[in-house]
Structure formats: structure tokens, C-alpha cells
Design a protein around this motif. Sequence first.
Motif, PDB file in Angstrom:
ATOM      1  N   LEU A   1       0.830  -1.202   0.000  1.00 26.76           N
ATOM      2  CA  LEU A   1       0.000   0.000   0.000  1.00 26.76           C
ATOM      3  C   LEU A   1       0.867   1.256   0.000  1.00 26.76           C
ATOM      4  N   ALA A   2       1.958   1.210   0.772  1.00 30.96           N
ATOM      5  CA  ALA A   2       2.856   2.361   0.794  1.00 30.96           C
ATOM      6  C   ALA A   2       3.448   2.577  -0.587  1.00 30.96           C
ATOM      7  N   ALA A   3       3.768   1.464  -1.236  1.00 29.76           N
ATOM      8  CA  ALA A   3       4.344   1.564  -2.570  1.00 29.76           C
ATOM      9  C   ALA A   3       3.288   2.006  -3.580  1.00 29.76           C
ATOM     10  N   ALA A   4       2.074   1.457  -3.432  1.00 32.40           N
ATOM     11  CA  ALA A   4       1.045   1.723  -4.436  1.00 32.40           C
ATOM     12  C   ALA A   4       0.371   3.067  -4.229  1.00 32.40           C
ATOM     13  N   ARG A   5       0.157   3.448  -2.953  1.00 28.65           N
ATOM     14  CA  ARG A   5      -0.622   4.660  -2.695  1.00 28.65           C
ATOM     15  C   ARG A   5       0.185   5.755  -1.997  1.00 28.65           C
ATOM     16  N   GLY A   6       1.408   5.489  -1.730  1.00 25.23           N
ATOM     17  CA  GLY A   6       2.212   6.490  -1.049  1.00 25.23           C
ATOM     18  C   GLY A   6       2.259   6.246   0.447  1.00 25.23           C
ATOM     19  N   ALA A   7       3.284   6.779   1.087  1.00 26.75           N
ATOM     20  CA  ALA A   7       3.499   6.524   2.512  1.00 26.75           C
ATOM     21  C   ALA A   7       2.358   7.063   3.364  1.00 26.75           C
ATOM     22  N   GLY A   8       1.621   7.998   2.803  1.00 26.72           N
ATOM     23  CA  GLY A   8       0.518   8.549   3.595  1.00 26.72           C
ATOM     24  C   GLY A   8      -0.805   7.848   3.351  1.00 26.72           C
ATOM     25  N   PHE A   9      -0.733   6.577   2.937  1.00 27.18           N
ATOM     26  CA  PHE A   9      -1.993   5.881   2.609  1.00 27.18           C
ATOM     27  C   PHE A   9      -2.870   5.766   3.853  1.00 27.18           C
ATOM     28  N   GLY A  10      -4.160   5.621   3.588  1.00 30.10           N
ATOM     29  CA  GLY A  10      -5.098   5.505   4.701  1.00 30.10           C
ATOM     30  C   GLY A  10      -6.089   4.386   4.484  1.00 30.10           C
ATOM     31  N   LEU A  11      -7.037   4.310   5.367  1.00 29.26           N
ATOM     32  CA  LEU A  11      -8.012   3.215   5.309  1.00 29.26           C
ATOM     33  C   LEU A  11      -8.755   3.190   3.973  1.00 29.26           C
ATOM     34  N   ASP A  12      -9.041   4.370   3.451  1.00 33.11           N
ATOM     35  CA  ASP A  12      -9.787   4.413   2.200  1.00 33.11           C
ATOM     36  C   ASP A  12      -8.988   3.861   1.027  1.00 33.11           C
ATOM     37  N   ASP A  13      -7.675   3.791   1.210  1.00 37.18           N
ATOM     38  CA  ASP A  13      -6.854   3.217   0.136  1.00 37.18           C
ATOM     39  C   ASP A  13      -6.920   1.700   0.110  1.00 37.18           C
ATOM     40  N   VAL A  14      -7.417   1.133   1.177  1.00 45.76           N
ATOM     41  CA  VAL A  14      -7.558  -0.333   1.208  1.00 45.76           C
ATOM     42  C   VAL A  14      -8.906  -0.636   0.554  1.00 45.76           C
ATOM     43  N   ASP A  15      -8.929  -0.561  -0.753  1.00 45.21           N
ATOM     44  CA  ASP A  15     -10.184  -0.616  -1.489  1.00 45.21           C
ATOM     45  C   ASP A  15     -10.168  -1.743  -2.524  1.00 45.21           C
ATOM     46  N   ASP A  16     -11.191  -1.754  -3.328  1.00 49.43           N
ATOM     47  CA  ASP A  16     -11.310  -2.830  -4.316  1.00 49.43           C
ATOM     48  C   ASP A  16     -10.135  -2.833  -5.294  1.00 49.43           C
ATOM     49  N   GLN A  17      -9.717  -1.660  -5.683  1.00 48.21           N
ATOM     50  CA  GLN A  17      -8.614  -1.604  -6.635  1.00 48.21           C
ATOM     51  C   GLN A  17      -7.335  -2.143  -5.992  1.00 48.21           C
ATOM     52  N   ALA A  18      -7.150  -1.804  -4.723  1.00 51.42           N
ATOM     53  CA  ALA A  18      -5.954  -2.302  -4.022  1.00 51.42           C
ATOM     54  C   ALA A  18      -5.962  -3.829  -3.972  1.00 51.42           C
ATOM     55  N   VAL A  19      -7.134  -4.374  -3.726  1.00 52.62           N
ATOM     56  CA  VAL A  19      -7.229  -5.831  -3.682  1.00 52.62           C
ATOM     57  C   VAL A  19      -6.820  -6.425  -5.027  1.00 52.62           C
ATOM     58  N   LEU A  20      -7.388  -5.874  -6.079  1.00 57.95           N
ATOM     59  CA  LEU A  20      -7.109  -6.430  -7.414  1.00 57.95           C
ATOM     60  C   LEU A  20      -5.638  -6.247  -7.777  1.00 57.95           C
ATOM     61  N   ASP A  21      -5.121  -5.079  -7.491  1.00 58.91           N
ATOM     62  CA  ASP A  21      -3.712  -4.818  -7.819  1.00 58.91           C
ATOM     63  C   ASP A  21      -2.794  -5.745  -7.029  1.00 58.91           C
ATOM     64  N   TYR A  22      -3.122  -5.887  -5.772  1.00 64.29           N
ATOM     65  CA  TYR A  22      -2.262  -6.708  -4.904  1.00 64.29           C
ATOM     66  C   TYR A  22      -2.256  -8.165  -5.407  1.00 64.29           C
ATOM     67  N   TRP A  23      -3.449  -8.637  -5.732  1.00 65.86           N
ATOM     68  CA  TRP A  23      -3.530 -10.019  -6.196  1.00 65.86           C
ATOM     69  C   TRP A  23      -2.876 -10.183  -7.569  1.00 65.86           C
ATOM     70  N   ALA A  24      -3.166  -9.242  -8.450  1.00 65.07           N
ATOM     71  CA  ALA A  24      -2.662  -9.364  -9.820  1.00 65.07           C
ATOM     72  C   ALA A  24      -1.148  -9.183  -9.866  1.00 65.07           C
ATOM     73  N   GLY A  25      -0.616  -8.415  -8.947  1.00 68.45           N
ATOM     74  CA  GLY A  25       0.809  -8.123  -9.010  1.00 68.45           C
ATOM     75  C   GLY A  25       1.673  -9.035  -8.172  1.00 68.45           C
ATOM     76  N   ALA A  26       1.072  -9.859  -7.357  1.00 72.49           N
ATOM     77  CA  ALA A  26       1.871 -10.700  -6.467  1.00 72.49           C
ATOM     78  C   ALA A  26       2.627 -11.742  -7.272  1.00 72.49           C
ATOM     79  N   GLU A  27       3.917 -11.699  -7.160  1.00 65.81           N
ATOM     80  CA  GLU A  27       4.755 -12.647  -7.887  1.00 65.81           C
ATOM     81  C   GLU A  27       5.858 -13.131  -6.961  1.00 65.81           C
ATOM     82  N   PRO A  28       6.291 -14.342  -7.171  1.00 65.51           N
ATOM     83  CA  PRO A  28       7.388 -14.826  -6.339  1.00 65.51           C
ATOM     84  C   PRO A  28       8.659 -13.989  -6.527  1.00 65.51           C
TER      85      PRO A  28
END
Lengths: 405, 567, 180
Positions: B216-243
Motif C-alpha cells: 500500500l505504501a508503494a502503491a498509494r504512497g506513505a501517507g496511505f489511509g483506510l480508504d486506500d484499502v479498497d477494491d482496486q488495491a485488492v485487485l492490484d495486490y492479487w494481480a501483481g503478487a509474484e514470487p
Amino acid sequence: MTTGRVRVVVATTEGPAEIRRITAEDPSLRSVICLAGTSQALPISNAYDAFVRAPTGMIERAVGHPAFRVDVDRPIGDGESWQLGLYLAHRLKAAGRLAEDGAPADGVLWATGRVDHDGRIGSVGRIDVKLRRSGESWRPEAAPVLAIVPVADREQIEEGAAPAGFELLPVDQVDMVIQHLGLGIPRPVRAGPPWRFVGGLAAAGVVAIVLVLSPADVGIEPPPAVEAPLPASTRVASPPTAAFEPMALRLALEEKHAQTSDAGCAGAGTLAAVEPGAETVAGVCALRWSVANTGAVSAHVWLYAVVEGAFREYASRTRSSGYAAGRLEPGAVASVTVAPPSWLRRAATVRAILVVAAGERPQIDQVFTDIDLASADDLDRKVAGLIDLGVHVVDRRHRLIPSLR
Amino acid sequence: MVGATTGDARRDVGGASVGRMVLDGGRSAALDQAFRTVADTDLGEGAKYGPATIRALAHVITARAYGKPLLELAHLVRVAEAAGGRHGWPAVFFGVRVARPSAFRAAMQIGARRCAAFDAEFSLVEDGVEIAYPDGVFRVTYGRMPFLAALMEFLVTALGYRAVDGVLRQGLDGRFAAGTASASANALSRALYDHLKAHLPAAQAVRRFRRLIAFLAAARGAGFGLDDVDDQAVLDYWAGAEPDTAAGHPADDGADDVRTFRAAVEQMARLRTAIEAGAERRAIDGAAPLGSDRERGEIDPEMLVGVLEAHDEAGDPLAVLAEFPAARVKFLTGRETAELDPIAALGRQAVALPLSILRLATFGAVQNRLAQAARRRAPLAERTPLINGVGGETYAERREHWRALADRVQRIAMAALGALLEAGRLEAATEIIDQAPDLDLSVLRRDLTAQGGGAVVALRGDMAAGLLTALGDRTVVGDRAADLVAEARGALRAVSRSGFTAGDRADPEVRDGLAAGLPVLRRLMARFSELRAAVDAALPVERQDARFAADRAVFARRFERLYGEAA
Amino acid sequence: MSVGWRDLGANGQALAEAVYTALDRTAELRTAGGDDEAPPSSSTLWAWVMGGAETRDRLAATWRRYPALKDDVAALLDRAAVASLPRVAAAATEDAVARRIGTGAAIRLLPSRATPDQTYVVITLDDPDRTPGQLIAVTGDDLVVQRLDPPVDGTIQVLTETASDLVRALADAETRVWLL
């Protein structure tokens, strides 16, 4: 049917159940009825055990042993109609005349009836069904089949209900059948050796042993001759010659109580006859076991009594026991008296072992030579060994509550 | 000494080992199994411990907040040892077949009748049992006993009966004093601490948490907040997770934790809850007086378990419907249960992540089929159409499906209401009033007051029939409630599921099941309704096809990497 | 207004981390599953120990399958039993055990004179008012359960094959026995 081997079947509504074998088991066991050599004990086993074991049971009183296993070839259900057949089988077995394990038989006994404590045969009902069932499903090897039925049920039996070859014998006393079978009639035997007694084999003074060759003994009446006169029956054969009859040797028990509660057991005391095994009151100072010969011929007896119980471990060198052995003439009484240690204040069990034989038996003497050293288990084994010798053995226990002072 | 008596902080019932725990990346198979053993306990009358009890047990174990419960347990054991007669405390703790307060009440009442100590040292009070120590009085409520029984079950499963009984025995044989129970509780606490030290490693969960924060810090900046933990974050996190890399941070084995889209949704939902809890503490700390001795970073287990209780409602509605007595009624089919499961499992966070739930319902279902195909090593030709979304539902289809599901379940709920009305159960009145809170009950109140002698304190049984009749009477309660009653009766005639047939409805257990299950079902459907409204707000119908096409491309790429030729 | 992560401060962040890990672990515990059935719980074992014939097979299977539970089962049996008979002392183990004495009862094995391949198991209860309904004997991986008829004068007698599991177990010095 006064001689020869006899097969006994117990009449049931499902067909006749043949008694395949009777085996004396360890006296500490309860009697069981099993199905044809298997370990499947029939549900009536508890009732059978009660029918065997004295003081309530008939069989122990009749044959002197308290535990048997009987194998039958077909289940016997609830009810009490099996009692007569089992009783007669035991009597035949004791006389060495029961046809067992398929051995050839000279006659067949078909029996149904209840037997009460006094040998009266009671009504059982459904005899016509049992007869019909036997006619349908059973082909006896020998004829005629003597069918013993209670007199009270005679009316139930319709004309022609009995299968061919059945000879009906309505009776109201077991002794009628016993006599019919030629059992229980004394015969003369040769005289045995004179009496001898052994006192306090390992005792240290607390054992009192009395061997009495006369019925007259310190005010105690000898046990009555209770062999009832045989009832008349049209079918009873003429009495055979007198023979040794082990059952004529009767074991009796008396408790000695303190004369007054203050005197304790040190005083003279009073004696009272009691039923062995029955609950009695506290304050017993000693027990006297007696054997009376109520028969017509002499017999050899071995009588041993010992106080059992945990205190023996504590007082191993003051064992309370008594022993008497020898020939007992008709009308004579022999007895041993045992007393628990004076300091015992809780209940103890006194065990009496009576062996009866027609004559002298060195093997039996041997069994008793070291009996005072025997543990409870050893005693069980000795009793088992005596039974295996084929002699009449009575093994009884009586619980006494000593004087509390 | 507990340490000496347990001697086995790694008690292993089913063959799992410490080695296995390491292989599983920190998750202890032995602890999992011990917990399953407790949760699966069924003495022939349904699960012994209900979902709420199991959930509370999990909270206490994972938060290591067992100090206070163990003290309660040590006190309760003293009572149970007396009430259990010859068999002692196991007769109460293990002998109760379904851990409900009423069952413990009955066990205590039976025990009290045959134990003289209940006249002196213990006494039955209205809501539990009270122990009168010379140095104080301690009370354990019946409502608390199911949880304490589950805790005892877990202790014995994890540490062994002899170890636990050995500790308790010292207390039971010791002085009759409140302090003795404390000593037992402390000894048990030490033993459990040692056990969990070996079996409850937090490292992997902490790694997941930090990975999410880093993302989240990387995706939304160090000042991320609760509202940044959203649907897009979920999709990005899942889609981008790589070994190899995950949003630019170093490789770790955590990528395997988010193979499934559902795992990503759940982790993000948990993170939302965690941040909310942190914010609450921040607010408390801000209000704390100066000089507070609260250490930086120190977490009080009691506070933690309180937070968990407040925030973790996951999974309960469906579990309640699946347990006695509600299980006597088929409120939901297996498929309906599966469709509602993510909503029930994520609770209020489902509403905060509505598109994620929609994606889970569509692409998540495809992923399940792909995973199954991969497990049975299906040929690529079979997997490729799935990877490309062939045969999967569109968002439009899913939303229509949800609408139909909501209607269907609503009819079931109405039928259940009809059955309760028919049975004359007061729960029906509660339901009607809950569903139509703005009802004008003034006429009814006047009537009941007249019947009740001037004060409506509680409804008597003989009033129930009158009340229910009145609720169906337009002249008394107006059209809305009367329509509801009429609708419920109509729905009942149209439903033939198990528990709703005339024969079933005559069974008192089924009636209890209807009464227990209906409020739960209604709350679940209310949450479902909120979710659908949130989806409507987040994804207007006119945009849903475009959104679906875009998402399909994202999922197809990720599926290809997970299940395609390169996998 | 959104709550910022940095705004939580150290304590808030620490709590968030603790809550996350606890939730994560809770979810794992609650979804813990596997292909294998979980071992029976103590409540289940207690129900089987206290139960009748219908639970015998399950108790025996558990004894075999979960060695780690043997101690728990034995302890629960100790707690539930009317009488318990320990292993026979080593000095007496040269031959098959014919007599066992324990707390609350004694057991004798007596071969049948009538049928030597059958044996009487005679159980003498210290307290005739406490009537057990079953006997459980454990040795090695075997757990043998024998239904018992009500005692007569404080004694229960079972006639069974000498080669039966029951007699073999009772004749083994290592066997522990409970009457329930």
C-alpha cells in the motif's frame, strides 16, 4: 429303568433339549448351562445356579457339590420347567448312570416340572405342546421314553397327545422318580478302618476339636434322619438291596454364643443350630460343624473346618482349624469346632470341607495331610482334586460375626 | 510444576511434527489439529461447541488472552469437581453433550442435589454458580460455561489430560481459597504459554501484514489511509503478487499466500479491520492522561481479544444456520450457502469491498475450477478457455443472479415468518416489528395493556395468540403489518423445503429451528442487500460491461501465470 | 475522513499488526482442515468410555490409531471406572496371569474342567453396590471391551474361549483393566 445308563432330555415348547454332559466345576464358580460345548451361557444360568447352590438350591444338597457346567444341545428358555430334568440328570450323574456325550443309553427320560425345596414337583403348563413338539422333531434312540410330568398337569394332557413310545409318569415328588430309577437305595459295603482324628495341624491352642462317635453330645440333638420315606407309586420297582448312599451323611452347623454378654467367650456359652451360609447375629464364639450318618451303612468321612479371612496373614501361626477323619457308623455323629482368635472383632468366614466315601481312601488322606498350610487358592485346588476322585464332597462357607467384647 | 508434568510443549496427537510445522511455513499442524478436534466435537446431538464459542476460543488463543479465562476455569473446576460426583469435573465438562448455558445449568442443578457442599461452599444463583471462599466470593455464569468448557477441551487436547488434571488436582486438594485457584490458573497459563510458543508462531502472519503495508505504501504512497484499502488495491495486490517481485519489494514466499483472489480479498479485509482497531487505540491514547504508563507498542492481550470480539464477526450467520436447532430447517440450499459465504465470512468489510465480492463471485468461481483442473493435471486445452474466462459469468449475469437469490431467500424468510405465525410463536411478532419498525402499535398497546392489568412488562403465553392475530388485523396495526402477515402466510404455502412442510412444522424442534434461524437469515440478507447497494453505487449498470471486460483481461493474465503454459 | 496509517502512531500500528496477525491466525484455526478426520476430543473419549456397546469399536480403533491419546484414554478410564486393575508385578509374570487384584475388584481366570479350551473369568467386586457394565482391558495396541452381566452376590462370571482376546489380554501381565 432301575439300572443302566439313562439319557435325560428337558422338555421345552421348542422341542426336547438333551443334556449332553454335566461337569463339576471349581466350587468357587457359579453354575452355568451352556449350549452344546460352546461358551455361550444360556440366560437361565443364574436361575440354574440358584437351583444348584445350597442352602436354597436342591442340587448341592443332593450331590454335595456347588458348581456345575451343563451342556445342552438346544436353548432352554425362561421358566422353571427345566428343574426336574436337571435334578434327575444330576442324580443320575452322581450315580454314574447319566448317558453323556452321545454314549449309548439304556433308557430315555423326558422330564418337565418345577421342583421346590422339599422335592415337590410343581405345575408348569403347556405340556401338550411340549409332547407334540417332541413327537414332531425328535426320534429317541431307546424306547420306551419315560415322560415325567407333574401330577398337577395331568389333566392338561389330552388322550393321544403323547407321541408313540412315550410312557407317561405323573409324579408329585422327586423321590418317586428317584426310586423309580433305582437311585438312593443303600447297599451294603465292607467295613472301613476305625476313626482317627487330627487336631490343630498347625494350631497354637485356639482350636478345639471334638470327635464324637455317639449321637449324644453336650446337649445337642443329632441332625434328624431326613431321608423321607419313599412315596408309594404303582410304577416303583421293589426296593433293591441296601447300598452306600453319600447323601445319608448330613452336615450340620451350630454356633456357640456367649452365655451372657458380660461373660464373653470365656464362659460356657450356648449352642444353636443354624443353616450354613445364612446370616446370623453377632457374638459368635465358635462354630461346630457336625456330620451325622443317617443312612443304614457305615461310611468314611473326612471333615475339615478353618477360619478364613485376611487376619490369617497377620496371625499365620495361630490358625483356627479343625480336622476329623474316620469311619462313621449309622447313627453316629462326628464334629469339629473352630473358634476365631479372641482378638478378632470383625466378620470372618469359616469354611468346612466334608468328604464322604464308602470306604478308606489313602488318596483322600493325602489331600488332608498338609491342608493346614494351604492358602485359599490351594484349598480350591484340593477341593477340585477331591471332586475329580469321584467322591462326595461338600464345601461350605459360613460367615460369623464374633463377640464384640 | 506444570512444566514438569506436561513435559511436552509439542504434544502431537495426529502425527504432525515440528518439522511439518516448519515445512508449512510456520503454521502448526498440531495446533490446527487440536483446534479442529475441539471444533469437530459432536456427541451425537450436533456440534458440542457452537460457532460463537469456537470463535471466542480462537480469539483467546491467538491473542494469548487466556489468563483471565483460565482463572475462571480454575474456579469452575472446583464447583464441577463437586457437582460431577464420583467422576468429578470431567462429568460436567465432558459429560455435557451440547455446550449450552441451559445444559450446564442442568448439570449443576443435578450435581447440587447430591452434593452437600452446595449448601456450604457453593450456591446456585440465578445466572450461575457462586463459590464462597473464606477470602472472597467468585461467580461463574452459566452463559460463560460453554466457552470455559471449550477452553478446557482445548487445554486437554493440547497439553494432555494428565498434565491438566495434575495441575487442577493440586488446586482441588489444596486449601479452599480463592488464591488456590489463582495458583492453578497461573500454572496452566505457563503450560499453555510454552505450548503456544512452539505452535503459534506469528512470523508468517506478521510477514503478510508487513507485505500488505509495504504494498500500500508503494502503491498509494506513505501517507496511505483506510480508504486506500479498497477494491482496486485488492485487485492490484492479487494481480501483481509474484514470487520474484511484488510491487517492487524483494521476493519472498508470501506470494503463495495470495494465489487465490479470495485470499487477497480476505487479507485486505483483515487489514481494514486492523487499521480501524489501530485508529480506535490512537483515539484512546490521545485521550489518555499525561503520565500514562502505557509502553510503546505494548499490546494487552485482554484488549486485543476485546478488539477481536468487536471486529471479527466472520462466518457466524451461516454457521448458526448449520447448527442445531436452525439446522432442522433448510433455510438455504448448499449452493445458496456457498454463494453467500464470502459475504458472511467478510462481514461488514464485504460492504466496504463490494467490487471485490463481485469479482470473487465471478472470477473466483472460475479460479476454483482452474485450481481443480490443475490439481488433476488437466490438459492445457481444457484450462485455456477457463483462463480466458470462457463460460464464466459476466457482472450483469452475476448481479441478476444475486437479485434472484435475494428474492428467493426473502421468500424463504417470509415462509419462516408464516410458519412462526402459524405456530403462535412470539418470535413472529418480534420479526414483524423488526421488519416494520415504524408500525403504529398504539391500538395494540392499549388492548394488551387492558389484558395485562395495566402494565405490559412481558407478554404472557396466552397473550401471544391475541397479539399475533392483532398483527394481522388491518384495523389494529394498519396495512403494512397486515400485508406482511398475509405475505408470510402466502409464502409458507409456496415453500416445500425441509422444515417447511406441514408435517415438519408440527415438530417442536423445527419450530425452535425456525425461531432461531430466521433472525440470523434476516441479518445476513440485510448485509447482502447492503452489499448489492454498494455494488450498484460503485458500478453503475452502464459501466459494468466495460468494467467486466477490463477485469477479465486482468484475471486472464494472472490465471495464465498461475495455471497456463508458463505455470 | 480516511484514517491514515502514519496517523496511527506507534501504538496504533502495533495494535493493528497484532489484530491482523490474530485475525489471520484465527481464520487459519477456524478453517483448519485436512483430509484426515481430527482425533477425537476428550469429550468424545469420555462419551465412549461412559458409553455402552455401540462405542466399543470406536474406542478400540482410537486406541490403535492415535498412540498419543492412549495416556488420555487411560486417565479417563481411571476417572470413570468402578474398579481398576493395574499391570501385574514383574515378579509374577513368568507364567500367564491367573489372578489380578486391583482397586475395587479382583479377577481370576479359571479353565473350565468341562471344556479346557474355555475359561471362566470371575470378577469379584469389593463393593457389590457398584455394578460395572463393561470391562476394558488394554495391552499394547489392543483394547478389548467385554460387556458384563449384572453381578450376583458381588461376583460377575464370564465364560469364554481360552483363545479369546479377553482371556489373552487378562492373562498378559502388561494388561491394564478397568471395570466401568
